[in-house]
Write a protein that holds these residues in place. Structure first.
Motif, PDB file in Angstrom:
ATOM      1  N   LEU A  95       0.838  -1.210   0.000  1.00 15.32           N
ATOM      2  CA  LEU A  95       0.000   0.000   0.000  1.00 15.32           C
ATOM      3  C   LEU A  95       0.872   1.258   0.000  1.00 15.32           C
ATOM      4  O   LEU A  95       0.610   2.207  -0.725  1.00 15.32           O
ATOM      5  CB  LEU A  95      -0.936  -0.012   1.217  1.00 15.32           C
ATOM      6  N   LYS A  96       1.911   1.226   0.829  1.00 17.78           N
ATOM      7  CA  LYS A  96       2.808   2.389   0.912  1.00 17.78           C
ATOM      8  C   LYS A  96       3.476   2.646  -0.424  1.00 17.78           C
ATOM      9  O   LYS A  96       3.542   3.783  -0.886  1.00 17.78           O
ATOM     10  CB  LYS A  96       3.897   2.132   1.958  1.00 17.78           C
ATOM     11  N   SER A  97       3.951   1.575  -1.078  1.00 18.72           N
ATOM     12  CA  SER A  97       4.710   1.782  -2.313  1.00 18.72           C
ATOM     13  C   SER A  97       3.816   2.364  -3.396  1.00 18.72           C
ATOM     14  O   SER A  97       4.263   3.135  -4.235  1.00 18.72           O
ATOM     15  CB  SER A  97       5.376   0.485  -2.769  1.00 18.72           C
ATOM     16  N   LYS A  98       2.508   2.012  -3.367  1.00 18.19           N
ATOM     17  CA  LYS A  98       1.607   2.595  -4.373  1.00 18.19           C
ATOM     18  C   LYS A  98       1.506   4.106  -4.184  1.00 18.19           C
ATOM     19  O   LYS A  98       1.531   4.859  -5.155  1.00 18.19           O
ATOM     20  CB  LYS A  98       0.212   1.975  -4.273  1.00 18.19           C
ATOM     21  N   TYR A  99       1.378   4.523  -2.930  1.00 16.35           N
ATOM     22  CA  TYR A  99       1.120   5.937  -2.690  1.00 16.35           C
ATOM     23  C   TYR A  99       2.397   6.774  -2.552  1.00 16.35           C
ATOM     24  O   TYR A  99       2.338   7.960  -2.418  1.00 16.35           O
ATOM     25  CB  TYR A  99       0.205   6.088  -1.473  1.00 16.35           C
ATOM     26  N   MET A 100       3.553   6.107  -2.592  1.00 16.53           N
ATOM     27  CA  MET A 100       4.789   6.868  -2.497  1.00 16.53           C
ATOM     28  C   MET A 100       5.420   7.120  -3.862  1.00 16.53           C
ATOM     29  O   MET A 100       6.479   7.689  -3.972  1.00 16.53           O
ATOM     30  CB  MET A 100       5.782   6.151  -1.594  1.00 16.53           C
ATOM     31  N   LYS A 101       4.731   6.673  -4.926  1.00 18.16           N
ATOM     32  CA  LYS A 101       5.293   6.799  -6.259  1.00 18.16           C
ATOM     33  C   LYS A 101       5.323   8.255  -6.755  1.00 18.16           C
ATOM     34  O   LYS A 101       6.099   8.576  -7.628  1.00 18.16           O
ATOM     35  CB  LYS A 101       4.488   5.952  -7.240  1.00 18.16           C
ATOM     36  N   VAL A 102       4.451   9.070  -6.175  1.00 19.32           N
ATOM     37  CA  VAL A 102       4.312  10.452  -6.650  1.00 19.32           C
ATOM     38  C   VAL A 102       5.654  11.188  -6.576  1.00 19.32           C
ATOM     39  O   VAL A 102       6.297  11.232  -5.530  1.00 19.32           O
ATOM     40  CB  VAL A 102       3.265  11.204  -5.791  1.00 19.32           C
TER      41      VAL A 102
END
Lengths: 278, 242
Positions: free
Chosen positions: B233-240
């Protein structure tokens, strides 16, 4: 699709608070302690046309079990075994919340938990039910009929199923030269062979308390329930958490401790009823 | 039930048929946001078991009578694709699927903050794409990820894994072959961050000691599964990138 129950009976907050304040003192509204099941009455042989039957009253909950035994074909992967099938019907006369129609998720869950708990330990000796290997075997149908619902349908149903199976008679048959089999409904080959006796113990979790054999009011206010199936040797032969809340590891330990005691009460009632029957 | 005799499920060195140690899980893959239409979605694989989950809602239910005044209704469907099993499974819901939909819903009820969305429905659809044992616990794990991906407030993430008893030994994350010959199968779902076991079933025969030992094996594994969920979940939202 399984949905959060949205038409549950309303239990007044005052009643819930009364229940919990009684639990705090180790008491219940119907004069029981937290760990004792309600009064159990078991009557067998109530339906003459069934090969086995039993009516169980657990407090005000009433469940009728009928065992029918018919000739059928075995499953392909178990040619040397008969077949055991459990079905449950919540007939609408049993409760204002039961609707006519096919079994809902609660009835299906009940039947499947009872079925697994009997099947996995080999309660019914399926190998003794072979007429011709791979071709003809006896099919044992256990039909559970809930006729009055005042909570804890699991334990009442298992007692009824077990009492009906333990008193069931295997029909006799005649085999013709053509290979056809005629069942002689009026003649019996003797009792259905039973290897193990199983009871379930249902406990409800209400706040910090674990109570045995909840009534319908208690089930309605309960956070969750745990159904533990045990055999006569004290082994766990099935288990199902059912209800909207979770359990801590410690609560599960507590459930096992409490269930062991209640199982003894159920076994005693069952064996006494069967001994009376002779 | 398959025949239990004449079958060996362990190699001489004590490992399992696929080379795993008794307390070893299959390789796990998790991916979130795999579907465009759904508010949240996840694909989770435990070995050859592949399960897709999607979440829609909170939304107004089509049947307007399905409402609770002070919280959302959770609706869960666990369903197996016709091609997910070795012999084609009829797409009509079986009694098993009806039961498992209920068991999975009741494993999610303790964590979803349904009281924040009164008079709505949160729909969770679980499709088993390939079944190789442990589909309900993989489905529960996928549902947890899909709910988080949909941004639905939760007390904690949940994960699941099954422990089996085969030839008297407890093994973690049993696959289909092991399940067919197992003496017992014990699926467990839990939310480690709030210390709750939310799914618990036993099919088979076990002593109480075995149950507690198996439960501890499962809980330890679920800790790891939920940590993986958090990473995904974190890696999805840290891509920005700024």
């Amino acid at each position: 699709m399984s949905m959060t129950p949205f038409r549950v009976p309303v239990v007044p907050t005052l009643k819930k608070e009364t229940f919990i304040s009684l639990y705090r003192k180790g008491m219940r509204i119907d004069d029981r302690d937290l760990f004792t099941p309600r009064k159990i009455e078991i009557e067998t042989g109530v339906i003459e046309k069934a090969e086995g039957s039993a009516l169980v009253k657990l407090g005000n909950t009433k469940v009728l079990a009928g065992v029918k035994i018919e000739v059928g074909t075995p499953f392909k992967d178990t040619p040397n075994q008969g077949v055991l099938t459990v079905h449950a019907e919540f007939v609408p006369l049993a409760s204002p919340v039961f609707e006519p129609g096919p079994p809902d998720e609660n009835a299906i869950e009940l039947a499947r938990v009872i079925d697994r708990s009997l099947r996995e330990v080999g309660a019914v000796d399926l190998e003794s039910l072979v007429i011709r290997e791979g071709e003809k075997v006896w099919i044992v149908w256990v039909d559970l009929y809930v006729i009055d619902h005042d909570g804890n349908l699991f334990d009442a149903s298992m007692l009824a199923a077990m009492a009906a199976l333990r008193t069931a008679k295997l029909p006799d048959y005649e085999e013709y030269e053509t290979g056809e089999i005629e069942v002689l409904k009026d003649k019996s080959q003797g009792p259905l062979k039973i290897n193990h006796t199983v009871v379930t113990v249902t406990t409800a979790k209400v706040g910090d308390y674990i109570i045995v054999d909840p009534t319908l009011d208690e089930e309605t206010i309960a956070d969750s329930r745990m159904v533990v199936a045990v055999d006569e040797q004290g082994r766990i032969v099935g288990l199902q958490k059912t209800g909207e809340a979770g359990y801590t590891r410690e609560e599960i330990q507590k459930v096992f401790n409490i269930s062991q005691g209640a199982a003894k009460v159920y076994f005693k009632s069952l064996e006494e009823a069967l001994a009376r029957k002779g | 039930m398959a025949r239990k005799d004449n079958v060996t499920l362990f190699r001489e060195d004590g490992t399992r048929l696929d080379g795993r140690k008794p307390d070893e899980m299959r390789p796990i893959k998790m991916e979130v946001g795999v579907l465009d239409n759904a508010d949240g979605s996840a694909l989770v694989e435990f070995g050859r078991t592949k399960v897709l989950a999607a979440v829609y809602g909170p939304r107004e239910p089509v049947q307007k009578y399905i409402v609770i005044p002070d919280k959302a209704v959770l609706r869960v469907r666990y369903h197996m694709a016709p091609f997910s099993t070795s012999e084609r499974k009829s797409p009509a819901p079986s009694r098993r699927e009806v039961e498992l939909s209920k068991v999975i819903r009741e494993a999610l009820e303790p964590v979803v903050l349904t009281d924040q969305f009164p008079r709505t429905a949160i729909d969770i659809f679980i499709e088993v794409l390939q079944a190789d044992g442990g589909t309900r616990t993989t489905g529960l794990t996928a549902a947890s990820l899909a709910l988080a991906d949909a941004g639905i407030p939760m007390r904690a993430l949940v994960g699941g894994v099954a422990v089996g008893k085969i030839q008297g030994r407890l093994v973690l994350d049993i696959d289909e072959v092991e399940d067919n010959y197992a003496e017992a199968d014990m699926p467990v779902g839990a939310a480690p961050d709030i210390g709750l076991i939310t799914l618990f079933q036993i099919n088979g025969v076990m002593t109480r000691e075995e149950v507690m030992k198996g439960l501890d094996m499962a809980l330890e594994a679920i800790n790891r599964i939920v940590e993986m969920e958090k990473e995904v979940l974190k890696s999805k939202y840290m891509k920005v990138e700024v």
